[in-house]
Scaffold this motif. Structure first.
Motif, PDB file in Angstrom:
ATOM      1  N   LEU A   1       0.842  -1.199   0.000  1.00 35.70           N
ATOM      2  CA  LEU A   1       0.000   0.000   0.000  1.00 35.70           C
ATOM      3  C   LEU A   1       0.874   1.245   0.000  1.00 35.70           C
ATOM      4  O   LEU A   1       1.976   1.230   0.547  1.00 35.70           O
ATOM      5  CB  LEU A   1      -0.891   0.007   1.245  1.00 35.70           C
ATOM      6  N   PRO A   2       0.363   2.335  -0.556  1.00 37.82           N
ATOM      7  CA  PRO A   2       1.117   3.591  -0.471  1.00 37.82           C
ATOM      8  C   PRO A   2       1.068   4.126   0.956  1.00 37.82           C
ATOM      9  O   PRO A   2       0.072   3.931   1.666  1.00 37.82           O
ATOM     10  CB  PRO A   2       0.379   4.517  -1.444  1.00 37.82           C
ATOM     11  N   VAL A   3       2.121   4.791   1.385  1.00 37.39           N
ATOM     12  CA  VAL A   3       2.158   5.295   2.761  1.00 37.39           C
ATOM     13  C   VAL A   3       1.083   6.352   3.022  1.00 37.39           C
ATOM     14  O   VAL A   3       0.757   6.604   4.177  1.00 37.39           O
ATOM     15  CB  VAL A   3       3.546   5.850   3.159  1.00 37.39           C
TER      16      VAL A   3
ATOM     17  N   GLN B   1      -5.549   4.091   5.933  1.00 37.61           N
ATOM     18  CA  GLN B   1      -5.393   3.239   7.108  1.00 37.61           C
ATOM     19  C   GLN B   1      -3.999   3.280   7.723  1.00 37.61           C
ATOM     20  O   GLN B   1      -3.721   2.550   8.652  1.00 37.61           O
ATOM     21  CB  GLN B   1      -5.825   1.797   6.807  1.00 37.61           C
ATOM     22  N   ASP B   2      -3.127   4.146   7.218  1.00 33.36           N
ATOM     23  CA  ASP B   2      -1.767   4.199   7.764  1.00 33.36           C
ATOM     24  C   ASP B   2      -1.311   5.642   7.904  1.00 33.36           C
ATOM     25  O   ASP B   2      -1.489   6.441   6.996  1.00 33.36           O
ATOM     26  CB  ASP B   2      -0.798   3.440   6.846  1.00 33.36           C
TER      27      ASP B   2
ATOM     28  N   ILE C   1       3.446  -2.780   4.030  1.00 31.98           N
ATOM     29  CA  ILE C   1       2.693  -4.032   3.976  1.00 31.98           C
ATOM     30  C   ILE C   1       1.936  -4.167   5.290  1.00 31.98           C
ATOM     31  O   ILE C   1       2.531  -4.148   6.372  1.00 31.98           O
ATOM     32  CB  ILE C   1       3.620  -5.239   3.752  1.00 31.98           C
ATOM     33  N   GLU C   2       0.640  -4.309   5.168  1.00 28.88           N
ATOM     34  CA  GLU C   2      -0.227  -4.412   6.341  1.00 28.88           C
ATOM     35  C   GLU C   2      -0.140  -5.808   6.947  1.00 28.88           C
ATOM     36  O   GLU C   2      -0.218  -6.818   6.234  1.00 28.88           O
ATOM     37  CB  GLU C   2      -1.663  -4.103   5.912  1.00 28.88           C
ATOM     38  N   GLU C   3       0.039  -5.868   8.262  1.00 32.91           N
ATOM     39  CA  GLU C   3       0.158  -7.149   8.969  1.00 32.91           C
ATOM     40  C   GLU C   3      -1.011  -8.078   8.638  1.00 32.91           C
ATOM     41  O   GLU C   3      -0.826  -9.265   8.381  1.00 32.91           O
ATOM     42  CB  GLU C   3       0.223  -6.893  10.479  1.00 32.91           C
ATOM     43  N   GLU C   4      -2.207  -7.544   8.622  1.00 35.41           N
ATOM     44  CA  GLU C   4      -3.425  -8.343   8.448  1.00 35.41           C
ATOM     45  C   GLU C   4      -3.547  -8.996   7.073  1.00 35.41           C
ATOM     46  O   GLU C   4      -4.360  -9.906   6.899  1.00 35.41           O
ATOM     47  CB  GLU C   4      -4.671  -7.483   8.696  1.00 35.41           C
ATOM     48  N   THR C   5      -2.778  -8.562   6.092  1.00 32.58           N
ATOM     49  CA  THR C   5      -2.865  -9.171   4.759  1.00 32.58           C
ATOM     50  C   THR C   5      -2.016 -10.427   4.656  1.00 32.58           C
ATOM     51  O   THR C   5      -1.981 -11.059   3.603  1.00 32.58           O
ATOM     52  CB  THR C   5      -2.428  -8.178   3.654  1.00 32.58           C
TER      53      THR C   5
END
Length: 160
Positions: free
Chosen positions: A94-96, A100-101, A137-141
């Motif tokens: 994902l882009p920063v 959600q970030d 990179i999102e932990e949940e993915t």
């Protein structure tokens, strides 16, 4: 998430994996929530509870990796080590600036100021790519069990 016969412990930055406890329990993984900046609690953990192999799951963004470094420092002061779990999903970056970030890489200093010594070569390569492309990179993915399988030593991989 307690486990009767844990073979290892995964400290989680986010709650997602803790919301599905049976997955971890089926694989003899105990999960601990250290939630973002909730690392001070690690100072209070009895050394006996730290005898299992320790792993860290987090968002692969500046804040998540900075927290991992802090956790590693705390555990080092207790003569314990922890290994970060390399993501199982490298595609869904994902882009920063995604909603959600709120974490941002620090482009003004080398490696965003993270301690390179705390990471393996493949992790350094990934972090370098993420910094250069302003991604995370999102932990949940990721798949917890796959990450553990990809990161643990063969001697404790029999139950997974």
């Amino acid at each position: 998430v307690d486990c009767l016969n844990p073979e290892l412990v995964v400290l989680c930055e986010n709650l997602d994996f803790l919301k599905t406890p049976n997955i971890a329990r089926r694989h003899n993984i105990e999960l601990w929530y250290v939630g973002g900046n909730n690392t001070a609690n690690i100072h209070q953990i009895d050394l006996e509870k730290l005898n299992k192999p320790l792993y860290y799951s987090c968002d692969w963004d500046y804040d998540g990796l900075k927290i991992f470094c802090r956790v590693k420092d705390i555990l080092k002061s207790k003569s314990k080590d922890i290994t970060i779990l390399f993501p199982s999903n490298l595609q869904d970056r994902l882009p920063v600036d995604s909603p959600q970030d709120k974490s941002r890489w620090d482009h003004s200093i080398d490696f965003s100021g993270l301690n390179r010594a705390y990471f393996r070569e493949n992790e350094i390569d990934l972090i370098t790519q993420l910094i250069e492309k302003d991604q995370w990179i999102e932990e949940e993915t990721n798949d917890l069990i796959q990450m553990v399988r990809n990161n643990i030593t063969p001697s404790i991989n029999h139950g997974l």
